[in-house]
Scaffold this motif. Structure first.
Motif, PDB file in Angstrom:
ATOM      1  N   GLU A   1      -6.078   1.376  -7.587  1.00 43.45           N
ATOM      2  CA  GLU A   1      -4.824   0.958  -8.224  1.00 43.45           C
ATOM      3  C   GLU A   1      -4.457  -0.476  -7.829  1.00 43.45           C
ATOM      4  OE1 GLU A   1      -1.658   1.597 -10.865  1.00 43.45           O
ATOM      5  OE2 GLU A   1      -3.481   2.768 -10.504  1.00 43.45           O
TER       6      GLU A   1
ATOM      7  N   ARG B   1       0.835  -1.212   0.000  1.00 47.29           N
ATOM      8  CA  ARG B   1       0.000   0.000   0.000  1.00 47.29           C
ATOM      9  C   ARG B   1       0.867   1.259   0.000  1.00 47.29           C
ATOM     10  NH1 ARG B   1      -5.233  -0.402   0.485  1.00 47.29           N
ATOM     11  NH2 ARG B   1      -5.507   1.708   1.206  1.00 47.29           N
TER      12      ARG B   1
ATOM     13  N   ALA C   1      -4.516   9.540  -1.838  1.00 44.98           N
ATOM     14  CA  ALA C   1      -4.721   8.304  -1.077  1.00 44.98           C
ATOM     15  C   ALA C   1      -6.007   7.596  -1.505  1.00 44.98           C
ATOM     16  CB  ALA C   1      -4.746   8.607   0.410  1.00 44.98           C
TER      17      ALA C   1
ATOM     18  N   VAL D   1       2.399   1.647  -3.560  1.00 44.93           N
ATOM     19  CA  VAL D   1       1.369   2.076  -4.512  1.00 44.93           C
ATOM     20  C   VAL D   1       0.976   3.521  -4.210  1.00 44.93           C
ATOM     21  CG1 VAL D   1      -1.023   1.718  -5.235  1.00 44.93           C
ATOM     22  CG2 VAL D   1       0.528  -0.229  -5.046  1.00 44.93           C
ATOM     23  N   GLY D   2       0.926   3.868  -2.944  1.00 51.80           N
ATOM     24  CA  GLY D   2       0.591   5.239  -2.560  1.00 51.80           C
ATOM     25  C   GLY D   2       1.557   6.271  -3.118  1.00 51.80           C
TER      26      GLY D   2
ATOM     27  N   ILE E   1      -5.529   4.601  -4.021  1.00 46.67           N
ATOM     28  CA  ILE E   1      -4.730   3.419  -3.692  1.00 46.67           C
ATOM     29  C   ILE E   1      -5.511   2.127  -3.913  1.00 46.67           C
ATOM     30  CG2 ILE E   1      -3.527   2.173  -1.855  1.00 46.67           C
ATOM     31  CD1 ILE E   1      -2.714   4.928  -0.717  1.00 46.67           C
ATOM     32  N   ASP E   2      -6.718   2.037  -3.378  1.00 41.54           N
ATOM     33  CA  ASP E   2      -7.500   0.804  -3.524  1.00 41.54           C
ATOM     34  C   ASP E   2      -7.816   0.501  -4.980  1.00 41.54           C
ATOM     35  OD1 ASP E   2      -7.542   0.135  -0.820  1.00 41.54           O
ATOM     36  OD2 ASP E   2      -9.331   1.340  -0.443  1.00 41.54           O
TER      37      ASP E   2
END
Length: 71
Positions: A61, A45, A55, A48-49, A58-59
């Motif tokens: 992606e 996470r 933010a 990816v962040g 992130i999910d």
């Protein structure tokens, strides 16, 4: 424990077999794998962040990444 990290493929040995090899209990192996997966998820996470602009992305992606990897 790396083969047990994602849980997506059978690593070839059971926790019981690995526990005997490492002179640990199967419960200790399960705990170690669980903690490893949690930490891996946290680091993933974070990485990816760093690649998205907010933010909130992130999910989305991560879902895209997993869909590509599973293809």
């Amino acid at each position: 424990l790396e083969p047990y990290l994602t849980g997506s493929a059978a690593p070839g040995r059971s926790y019981d077999e690995l526990a005997r090899e490492l002179d640990m209990s199967a419960a200790a192996i399960r705990t170690a794998v669980s903690r490893l997966r949690k930490r891996y998820g946290e680091f993933l996470r974070l990485e990816v962040g760093r690649t998205v602009s907010s933010a909130d992305e992130i999910d989305k992606e991560l879902r895209h990444l997993f869909s590509v990897v599973q293809s």
